[in-house]
Design a protein around this motif. Structure first.
Motif, mmCIF file in Angstrom:
data_model
loop_
_atom_site.group_PDB
_atom_site.id
_atom_site.type_symbol
_atom_site.label_atom_id
_atom_site.label_comp_id
_atom_site.label_asym_id
_atom_site.label_seq_id
_atom_site.Cartn_x
_atom_site.Cartn_y
_atom_site.Cartn_z
ATOM 1 N N GLY A 1 23.251 44.720 25.456
ATOM 2 C CA GLY A 1 24.299 44.158 26.289
ATOM 3 C C GLY A 1 25.512 45.065 26.366
ATOM 4 N N THR A 2 26.416 44.669 27.213
ATOM 5 C CA THR A 2 27.675 45.370 27.350
ATOM 6 C C THR A 2 28.542 45.061 26.144
ATOM 7 O OG1 THR A 2 27.520 45.126 29.738
ATOM 8 C CG2 THR A 2 29.673 45.658 28.849
ATOM 9 N N SER A 3 29.135 46.082 25.560
ATOM 10 C CA SER A 3 29.979 45.855 24.397
ATOM 11 C C SER A 3 31.259 45.150 24.827
ATOM 12 C CB SER A 3 30.318 47.174 23.705
ATOM 13 O OG SER A 3 31.249 47.902 24.467
ATOM 14 N N PHE A 4 31.928 44.551 23.868
ATOM 15 C CA PHE A 4 33.162 43.827 24.144
ATOM 16 C C PHE A 4 34.216 44.768 24.709
ATOM 17 C CE2 PHE A 4 37.216 41.894 22.686
ATOM 18 C CZ PHE A 4 37.136 40.729 23.437
ATOM 19 N N ALA A 5 34.306 45.956 24.154
ATOM 20 C CA ALA A 5 35.279 46.934 24.631
ATOM 21 C C ALA A 5 34.992 47.341 26.075
ATOM 22 C CB ALA A 5 35.287 48.160 23.732
ATOM 23 N N GLU A 6 33.717 47.531 26.403
ATOM 24 C CA GLU A 6 33.349 47.890 27.773
ATOM 25 C C GLU A 6 33.651 46.746 28.732
ATOM 26 O OE1 GLU A 6 29.252 48.874 27.405
ATOM 27 O OE2 GLU A 6 29.631 50.913 26.721
ATOM 28 N N ALA A 7 33.388 45.520 28.296
ATOM 29 C CA ALA A 7 33.670 44.360 29.141
ATOM 30 C C ALA A 7 35.165 44.238 29.411
ATOM 31 C CB ALA A 7 33.145 43.084 28.482
ATOM 32 N N LEU A 8 35.984 44.446 28.379
ATOM 33 C CA LEU A 8 37.437 44.404 28.572
ATOM 34 C C LEU A 8 37.901 45.540 29.477
ATOM 35 C CD1 LEU A 8 38.930 43.438 25.090
ATOM 36 C CD2 LEU A 8 38.803 42.052 27.153
ATOM 37 N N SER A 9 37.321 46.708 29.312
ATOM 38 C CA SER A 9 37.684 47.848 30.140
ATOM 39 C C SER A 9 37.340 47.591 31.609
ATOM 40 C CB SER A 9 36.966 49.090 29.644
ATOM 41 O OG SER A 9 37.213 50.178 30.492
ATOM 42 N N GLN A 10 36.167 47.027 31.853
ATOM 43 C CA GLN A 10 35.769 46.704 33.223
ATOM 44 C C GLN A 10 36.680 45.648 33.824
ATOM 45 O OE1 GLN A 10 31.672 45.560 32.916
ATOM 46 N NE2 GLN A 10 30.948 47.647 32.570
ATOM 47 N N ALA A 11 37.032 44.634 33.038
ATOM 48 C CA ALA A 11 37.918 43.583 33.528
ATOM 49 C C ALA A 11 39.301 44.144 33.841
ATOM 50 C CB ALA A 11 38.021 42.462 32.503
ATOM 51 N N ALA A 12 39.794 45.046 32.991
ATOM 52 C CA ALA A 12 41.104 45.645 33.225
ATOM 53 C C ALA A 12 41.100 46.510 34.482
ATOM 54 C CB ALA A 12 41.523 46.471 32.009
ATOM 55 N N SER A 13 40.059 47.297 34.660
ATOM 56 C CA SER A 13 40.004 48.148 35.857
ATOM 57 C C SER A 13 39.855 47.309 37.124
ATOM 58 C CB SER A 13 38.879 49.172 35.748
ATOM 59 O OG SER A 13 37.626 48.540 35.686
#
Length: 112
Positions: A41-53
């Motif tokens: 799955g997508t890591s938590f950090a990647e998910a937050l990064s995608q949401a921020a972008s």
């Protein structure tokens, strides 16, 4: 209850196609232990990064539509839709930030 937390890494966030929030769609199902070992799955950090972008892109789009309206290239409805979308994205981002900070403070207060 703690054993269910180990499976959170198997959640896969997919882009929303019907206007729904991707995180909401990902959290609607329960991930089985077998699925946790079969998929990555997508890591938590990647998910937050995608949401921020995504939030930044929404804010930039609202700014561009506002500038187009000043030039006379966009109507009022387009501006209102873009600004309301940007406002909702910003409020969601602030709420997530507040939850992350609250969780961090709660964890930091735990005794070892």
């Amino acid at each position: 209850m703690i054993s269910g937390i180990g499976n959170i890494g198997a959640l896969q966030l997919k882009p929303a196609t019907d206007g729904a929030d991707a995180a909401t769609g990902a959290l609607q199902g329960v991930v089985s232990p077998q699925a946790a070992t079969d998929t990555v799955g997508t890591s938590f950090a990647e998910a937050l990064s995608q949401a921020a972008s995504k939030t930044v892109n929404t804010l930039q789009n609202a700014e561009q539509v506002s500038i187009q309206a000043l030039r006379g290239d966009a109507d009022t409805r387009q501006v209102v839709d873009a600004v309301m979308s940007a406002q909702q994205a910003l409020q969601t981002t602030i709420a997530i930030r507040d939850k992350v900070v609250s969780a961090y403070l709660e964890i930091s207060r735990m005794s070892i």
